[in-house]
Design an enzyme around this catalytic site. Structure first.
Site, PDB file in Angstrom:
ATOM      1  N   CYS A   4      35.936  46.302  32.524  1.00 57.06           N
ATOM      2  CA  CYS A   4      37.389  46.203  32.418  1.00 57.06           C
ATOM      3  C   CYS A   4      37.792  44.943  31.657  1.00 57.06           C
ATOM      4  O   CYS A   4      36.992  44.407  30.877  1.00 57.06           O
ATOM      5  CB  CYS A   4      38.082  46.267  33.778  1.00 57.06           C
ATOM      6  SG  CYS A   4      39.843  46.682  33.605  1.00 57.06           S
ATOM      7  N   ASP A  59      41.249  43.282  41.868  1.00 59.05           N
ATOM      8  CA  ASP A  59      42.657  43.603  42.148  1.00 59.05           C
ATOM      9  C   ASP A  59      42.996  43.294  43.592  1.00 59.05           C
ATOM     10  O   ASP A  59      44.153  43.027  43.916  1.00 59.05           O
ATOM     11  CB  ASP A  59      42.934  45.073  41.843  1.00 59.05           C
ATOM     12  CG  ASP A  59      43.082  45.268  40.349  1.00 59.05           C
ATOM     13  OD1 ASP A  59      42.051  45.412  39.676  1.00 59.05           O
ATOM     14  OD2 ASP A  59      44.218  45.215  39.861  1.00 59.05           O
TER      15      ASP A  59
HETATM   16  C1  RUB Z   1      42.593  45.707  35.677  1.00 58.32           C
HETATM   17  C2  RUB Z   1      41.394  45.322  36.480  1.00 58.32           C
HETATM   18  C3  RUB Z   1      40.988  43.869  36.433  1.00 58.32           C
HETATM   19  C4  RUB Z   1      41.661  43.127  37.605  1.00 58.32           C
HETATM   20  C5  RUB Z   1      41.486  41.626  37.501  1.00 58.32           C
HETATM   21  O1  RUB Z   1      42.998  47.036  35.905  1.00 58.32           O
HETATM   22  O2  RUB Z   1      40.808  46.090  37.202  1.00 58.32           O
HETATM   23  O3  RUB Z   1      39.610  43.739  36.552  1.00 58.32           O
HETATM   24  O4  RUB Z   1      43.046  43.407  37.616  1.00 58.32           O
HETATM   25  O5  RUB Z   1      42.110  41.178  36.320  1.00 58.32           O
HETATM   26  P1  RUB Z   1      44.257  47.605  35.080  1.00 58.32           P
HETATM   27  P2  RUB Z   1      42.614  39.673  36.146  1.00 58.32           P
HETATM   28  O6  RUB Z   1      43.914  47.503  33.630  1.00 58.32           O
HETATM   29  O7  RUB Z   1      44.378  49.032  35.552  1.00 58.32           O
HETATM   30  O8  RUB Z   1      45.454  46.776  35.452  1.00 58.32           O
HETATM   31  O9  RUB Z   1      41.418  38.790  36.376  1.00 58.32           O
HETATM   32  O10 RUB Z   1      43.116  39.634  34.733  1.00 58.32           O
HETATM   33  O11 RUB Z   1      43.689  39.425  37.151  1.00 58.32           O
END
Ligand code: RUB
Length: 313
Positions: free
Chosen positions: A125, A194
């Site tokens: 991701c 998340d």
């Molecule tokens: C984003 C996702 C990220 C976490 C952490 O999912 O799973 O790994 O949100 O991100 P989506 P961060 O694209 O569906 O929002 O470290 O940037 O908070």
């Protein structure tokens, strides 16, 4: 941008990633507070709660959003006047954003220490916290290479490889299902979160659990980079994290789906990785094993049991 615009952008994933969603939510509340013109404190508080609920309904999984909303609206009901309440919201929103940005710097500093010179990493991701660790290791002069997954169906991997490429980090872009194929050449898996539950399970982009399982089987370490506001207080009361199921058209076009009446397309956006497959969670307060998630919720998030009950009655 109005609060409704921000909500729409979060729901449509123009603003995405748990950290960005939380900061956008905090600032939307601050901006909205400036536009509410009533002189009656109770009406103001009720309007802010209504606005908060609009934000909270956008995406159900990232707990960073309710944690941000809680932080920004904390003590507002106790303000004597609308002006006081508005100032409090403004200050708390700014503090949330500043803390969130500072947390990323600290996570980068702590997390990069766990990346060794010569390591091959795998990330899934597009997590700014995970990327902050990788970029900090690279900036410290460590020779690293990164495998980045595609991340079906929304292809967040494209964002990740652009960042890695921009930093000059050698990167291999792979389809999600190739994770096990390459796992024996990976030294460390780094992902974001998340939500993190009280027992240390990590909720992250769909596919994370499969990658962590593959890593576990291959004896590759898994590190999660997450600000403390990704920890989920409600799980202390036994509440489960809601896993968002998004529009099936993200996976398969409506025309094809309609032509296959016996087929139901499923599109969960997140999954749950059990704590047994996670070696370390790096927060801005330091690195902890998943078993210590409970103390993060109690000590750093600062929620008391009484407060949970009041907030979620
Ligand atoms: C984003 C996702 C990220 C976490 C952490 O999912 O799973 O790994 O949100 O991100 P989506 P961060 O694209 O569906 O929002 O470290 O940037 O908070």
């Amino acid at each position: 941008m109005t609060l409704a615009d921000t909500a729409e952008k979060i729901a449509g994933m123009e603003i995405r990633g748990a950290g960005r969603i939380a900061r956008a939510g905090a600032l939307a509340l601050k901006d909205h507070a400036a536009t509410v013109h009533t002189k009656k404190r109770d009406a103001f508080v009720a309007e802010m709660q209504r606005a908060a609920n609009i934000l909270l309904a956008t995406r159900p999984t990232a707990v960073s959003l309710p944690n941000a909303v809680h932080f920004v609206l904390k003590d507002v009901a106790g303000a004597a006047t609308v002006g006081e309440a508005r100032d409090l919201i403004s200050r708390q929103a700014d503090t949330f954003v500043a803390n969130s940005e500072a947390a990323l710097d600290r996570i980068a500093a702590f997390g990069s220490r766990h990346i060794r010179d010569g390591d091959t990493l795998l990330t899934h991701c597009n997590s700014e916290a995970a990327l902050a660790c990788i970029l900090a290791a690279h900036e410290a002069g460590k020779e690293i290479e990164v495998f980045a997954t595609e991340v079906r169906p929304r292809n967040q991997g494209l964002l990740t490889i652009k960042t890695l490429n921009g930093a000059g980090i050698t990167t291999q872009y792979i389809v999600d299902s190739a994770a096990r194929f390459f796992m024996n050449s990976i030294d460390l898996v780094i992902v974001g979160a998340d939500a993190i539950t009280t027992n240390g399970a990590v909720v992250n982009k769909i596919g994370t659990a499969q990658i962590a399982l593959a890593a576990h089987e291959a004896r590759t370490n898994v590190m999660v980079a997450a600000e403390t506001y990704k920890f989920a207080p409600r799980t202390l009361l036994g509440e489960l994290i809601t896993i968002e199921e998004r529009d099936t058209a993200e996976v398969l076009g409506d025309d094809i789906t309609r032509s296959l009446p016996h087929v139901r397309v499923r599109n969960p956006a997140f999954d749950v990785t059990p704590p047994a497959y996670i070696d370390l969670i790096v927060t801005e307060k330091g690195a902890i094993p998943p078993g210590l998630a409970y103390s993060v919720i109690r000590e750093y998030l600062g929620w008391s049991i009484e407060e949970f009950h009041k907030a979620f009655e």
